[in-house]
Design a protein around this motif. Structure first.
Motif, PDB file in Angstrom:
ATOM      1  N   LEU A  30      20.835  -3.059   1.099  1.00  0.00           N
ATOM      2  CA  LEU A  30      20.018  -4.137   0.535  1.00  0.00           C
ATOM      3  C   LEU A  30      20.429  -4.530  -0.880  1.00  0.00           C
ATOM      4  N   GLU A  31      21.008  -3.611  -1.637  1.00  0.00           N
ATOM      5  CA  GLU A  31      21.398  -3.903  -3.027  1.00  0.00           C
ATOM      6  C   GLU A  31      20.248  -4.543  -3.815  1.00  0.00           C
ATOM      7  N   GLN A  32      19.020  -4.036  -3.618  1.00  0.00           N
ATOM      8  CA  GLN A  32      17.804  -4.504  -4.304  1.00  0.00           C
ATOM      9  C   GLN A  32      17.426  -5.943  -3.944  1.00  0.00           C
ATOM     10  N   ASP A  33      17.986  -6.515  -2.883  1.00  0.00           N
ATOM     11  CA  ASP A  33      17.621  -7.868  -2.439  1.00  0.00           C
ATOM     12  C   ASP A  33      16.604  -7.734  -1.310  1.00  0.00           C
ATOM     13  N   PHE A  34      15.317  -7.898  -1.638  1.00  0.00           N
ATOM     14  CA  PHE A  34      14.250  -7.722  -0.667  1.00  0.00           C
ATOM     15  C   PHE A  34      13.745  -9.052  -0.101  1.00  0.00           C
ATOM     16  N   THR A  35      14.439 -10.141  -0.377  1.00  0.00           N
ATOM     17  CA  THR A  35      14.023 -11.437   0.150  1.00  0.00           C
ATOM     18  C   THR A  35      14.410 -11.541   1.626  1.00  0.00           C
ATOM     19  N   THR A  36      13.561 -12.253   2.390  1.00  0.00           N
ATOM     20  CA  THR A  36      13.822 -12.448   3.816  1.00  0.00           C
ATOM     21  C   THR A  36      13.429 -13.855   4.219  1.00  0.00           C
ATOM     22  N   GLU A  37      13.937 -14.305   5.350  1.00  0.00           N
ATOM     23  CA  GLU A  37      13.576 -15.618   5.880  1.00  0.00           C
ATOM     24  C   GLU A  37      12.806 -15.529   7.184  1.00  0.00           C
ATOM     25  N   THR A  38      12.807 -14.365   7.820  1.00  0.00           N
ATOM     26  CA  THR A  38      12.119 -14.192   9.088  1.00  0.00           C
ATOM     27  C   THR A  38      11.691 -12.734   9.262  1.00  0.00           C
ATOM     28  N   ILE A  39      10.773 -12.495  10.204  1.00  0.00           N
ATOM     29  CA  ILE A  39      10.330 -11.126  10.447  1.00  0.00           C
ATOM     30  C   ILE A  39      11.452 -10.310  11.077  1.00  0.00           C
ATOM     31  N   ASN A  40      11.349  -9.013  10.958  1.00  0.00           N
ATOM     32  CA  ASN A  40      12.317  -8.049  11.505  1.00  0.00           C
ATOM     33  C   ASN A  40      13.734  -8.206  10.953  1.00  0.00           C
ATOM     34  N   GLU A  41      13.874  -8.868   9.839  1.00  0.00           N
ATOM     35  CA  GLU A  41      15.190  -9.030   9.213  1.00  0.00           C
ATOM     36  C   GLU A  41      15.535  -7.803   8.360  1.00  0.00           C
ATOM     37  N   LYS A  42      14.538  -7.321   7.594  1.00  0.00           N
ATOM     38  CA  LYS A  42      14.743  -6.152   6.735  1.00  0.00           C
ATOM     39  C   LYS A  42      13.496  -5.269   6.791  1.00  0.00           C
ATOM     40  N   TRP A  43      13.728  -3.991   6.954  1.00  0.00           N
ATOM     41  CA  TRP A  43      12.656  -3.006   6.940  1.00  0.00           C
ATOM     42  C   TRP A  43      12.914  -2.015   5.822  1.00  0.00           C
ATOM     43  N   ALA A  44      11.845  -1.433   5.310  1.00  0.00           N
ATOM     44  CA  ALA A  44      11.959  -0.384   4.298  1.00  0.00           C
ATOM     45  C   ALA A  44      11.056   0.769   4.712  1.00  0.00           C
ATOM     46  N   GLY A  45      11.465   1.981   4.381  1.00  0.00           N
ATOM     47  CA  GLY A  45      10.690   3.154   4.762  1.00  0.00           C
ATOM     48  C   GLY A  45      10.521   4.112   3.610  1.00  0.00           C
ATOM     49  N   ASP A  46       9.541   5.005   3.769  1.00  0.00           N
ATOM     50  CA  ASP A  46       9.282   5.995   2.742  1.00  0.00           C
ATOM     51  C   ASP A  46       8.614   7.208   3.373  1.00  0.00           C
ATOM     52  N   ILE A  47       8.825   8.362   2.778  1.00  0.00           N
ATOM     53  CA  ILE A  47       8.155   9.592   3.191  1.00  0.00           C
ATOM     54  C   ILE A  47       7.490  10.178   1.954  1.00  0.00           C
ATOM     55  N   THR A  48       6.218  10.531   2.083  1.00  0.00           N
ATOM     56  CA  THR A  48       5.464  11.108   0.989  1.00  0.00           C
ATOM     57  C   THR A  48       4.841  12.412   1.448  1.00  0.00           C
ATOM     58  N   TYR A  49       4.956  13.465   0.639  1.00  0.00           N
ATOM     59  CA  TYR A  49       4.339  14.747   0.943  1.00  0.00           C
ATOM     60  C   TYR A  49       2.970  14.795   0.282  1.00  0.00           C
ATOM     61  N   ILE A  50       1.984  15.278   1.020  1.00  0.00           N
ATOM     62  CA  ILE A  50       0.602  15.309   0.543  1.00  0.00           C
ATOM     63  C   ILE A  50       0.067  16.733   0.715  1.00  0.00           C
ATOM     64  N   LYS A  51      -0.472  17.300  -0.349  1.00  0.00           N
ATOM     65  CA  LYS A  51      -1.068  18.631  -0.256  1.00  0.00           C
ATOM     66  C   LYS A  51      -2.551  18.473   0.047  1.00  0.00           C
ATOM     67  N   THR A  52      -2.986  19.066   1.160  1.00  0.00           N
ATOM     68  CA  THR A  52      -4.391  18.993   1.550  1.00  0.00           C
ATOM     69  C   THR A  52      -5.003  20.380   1.464  1.00  0.00           C
ATOM     70  N   LEU A  53      -6.293  20.441   1.226  1.00  0.00           N
ATOM     71  CA  LEU A  53      -6.970  21.728   1.133  1.00  0.00           C
ATOM     72  C   LEU A  53      -7.072  22.386   2.508  1.00  0.00           C
ATOM     73  N   ARG A  54      -7.333  21.596   3.549  1.00  0.00           N
ATOM     74  CA  ARG A  54      -7.556  22.157   4.880  1.00  0.00           C
ATOM     75  C   ARG A  54      -6.262  22.507   5.607  1.00  0.00           C
ATOM     76  N   ASP A  55      -5.262  21.619   5.559  1.00  0.00           N
ATOM     77  CA  ASP A  55      -4.058  21.780   6.377  1.00  0.00           C
ATOM     78  C   ASP A  55      -2.810  22.165   5.587  1.00  0.00           C
ATOM     79  N   GLY A  56      -2.910  22.314   4.292  1.00  0.00           N
ATOM     80  CA  GLY A  56      -1.727  22.624   3.490  1.00  0.00           C
ATOM     81  C   GLY A  56      -0.872  21.374   3.299  1.00  0.00           C
ATOM     82  N   TRP A  57       0.453  21.547   3.279  1.00  0.00           N
ATOM     83  CA  TRP A  57       1.356  20.411   3.060  1.00  0.00           C
ATOM     84  C   TRP A  57       1.513  19.596   4.328  1.00  0.00           C
ATOM     85  N   CYS A  58       1.359  18.296   4.198  1.00  0.00           N
ATOM     86  CA  CYS A  58       1.538  17.341   5.288  1.00  0.00           C
ATOM     87  C   CYS A  58       2.475  16.257   4.783  1.00  0.00           C
ATOM     88  N   TYR A  59       2.991  15.440   5.681  1.00  0.00           N
ATOM     89  CA  TYR A  59       3.784  14.313   5.211  1.00  0.00           C
ATOM     90  C   TYR A  59       3.355  13.027   5.899  1.00  0.00           C
TER      91      TYR A  59
END
Length: 79
Positions: A30-59
């Motif tokens: 992508l080279e930091q170019d997030f502009t699009t002209e139509t749907i499904n042209e560019k997707w972005a993803g992320d993973i975040t780790y979350i610490k919970t009291l009941r279940d421990g580490w989740c993502y």
């Protein structure tokens, strides 16, 4: 808070341990170019780790269509 003589309760930040696996370098398509002209042209993803009291580490993993700004996939998993 200082004048009142009170302090917040803080916890150490979680740091991932070093891995013996080598990281495979990927091309930045992508080279930091997030502009699009139509749907499904560019997707972005992320993973975040979350610490919970009941279940421990989740993502939380998510994928967003950059045109519609809608989340396509959300996955929450306990480790």
């Amino acid at each position: 808070m200082k004048k009142a003589g009170i302090r917040s309760i803080t916890q150490k930040k979680y740091r991932t341990s070093s891995s013996k696996h080598t990281v495979e370098k990927r091309e930045n398509l992508l080279e930091q170019d997030f502009t699009t002209e139509t749907i499904n042209e560019k997707w972005a993803g992320d993973i975040t780790y979350i610490k919970t009291l009941r279940d421990g580490w989740c993502y939380l993993a998510s994928v967003m269509d950059l045109h519609s700004k809608k989340l396509l996939v959300i996955h929450f998993h306990e480790q």
